[in-house]
Design a protein around this motif. Structure first.
Motif: not given
Length: 274
Positions: A51-53, A55-60, A63
């Motif tokens: 989930h963390a990975v 989420l990080s990909i989505s935010i990246t 951005t």
């Protein structure tokens, strides 16, 4: 002394065996439960990590999309923030351009008078047609409902005749050029706005209109690029001394050719007087 061996009763032997087997069963169950709990913890850990990975990909990606639009000032979304709406937004492309503007620009194709110079000006200011905008675009632009309605000769659709400001401004600058060389352009056979004017009052009225149009545009755009001063050898060779403005500096420009092409690809009417 002889040792006496006594046999273990079958029931005791069976009891011991049963107890041993029971212990093995409980031990096996305990091991399985421990392993299951451990695996469950690992699975839960990896689930949160996944989930963390994600989420990080989505935010990246989000951005990067924002940065890409901000870094690309040609994007319609960017233009909507800094300019009034125009149907030409898709044609706008920005590029860094260094002005070719020496103190005496004698080599410019747009300076002076005569057929060759006129052809250069015709390309950027006169051989330009008018486009057509829709009712929706007219409302979005805040233009008068009394605007001239025309039918697009290519599509048969009805809309409103419209011109693009840059070509009107270049037309005005060309008129001022012709007015400077009035002795040449004042001849009827030469053609142009100066020769076609109905007397001095008509000509000066047109010139005043163009001066005012260019003044308002220059003040509206308010170019804040900075230039310095220096000596120019070519001026010194002509006996002109001192430091002069160095206007050959970088500007962020809209690609004129892209705009001209878009305009003429969407021409709906030609003969116009600005």
């Amino acid at each position: 002394m002889h040792q006496v061996y006594r046999s273990v009763p079958l029931d005791e032997e069976q009891s011991s065996l049963d107890g041993f087997q029971e212990k093995r069963v409980w031990s096996s169950r305990f091991d399985r439960d421990a392993i299951s709990k451990r695996l469950g913890g690992v699975q839960k850990h990896w689930m949160w990590l996944a989930h963390a990975v994600l989420l990080s990909i989505s935010i990246t990606l989000f951005t990067l999309s924002i940065c890409a639009e901000t870094a690309n000032p040609s994007a319609p979304g960017f233009l909507q923030k800094i300019a009034t709406y125009s149907p030409l937004f898709p044609a706008v492309k920005y590029e860094l351009h260094k002005y070719d503007l020496p103190p005496l620009p004698k080599g410019s194709a747009f300076v002076g008078y005569g057929p060759k110079v006129d052809r250069a000006w015709d390309y950027i200011a006169n051989d330009i047609g008018d486009i057509m905008i829709t009712e929706e675009e007219r409302v979005k632009l805040g233009l008068s409902p009394d605007s001239l309605r025309i039918q697009n000769p290519r599509t048969g659709e009805w809309g409103y005749r419209a011109g693009v400001e840059v070509f009107h401004q270049l037309h005005c600058l060309n008129l001022l050029r012709q007015a400077v060389y009035k002795d040449y352009y004042g001849q009827k056979e030469v053609g142009g706005d100066v020769g076609d004017a109905d007397g001095p009052e008509d000509l000066f009225g047109h010139v005043d209109h163009c001066i005012e149009a260019l003044r308002q545009n220059l003040m509206c755009q308010s170019d804040v690029s900075v230039f310095t001063f220096k000596t120019f050898p070519e001026l010194a060779d002509q006996g002109i001394e001192g430091e002069w403005p160095d206007f050959e500096i970088n500007h962020m420009c809209r690609n004129f050719e892209a705009i001209r092409k878009w305009n003429n690809d969407h021409v709906a009417a030609w003969d116009h007087n600005a």
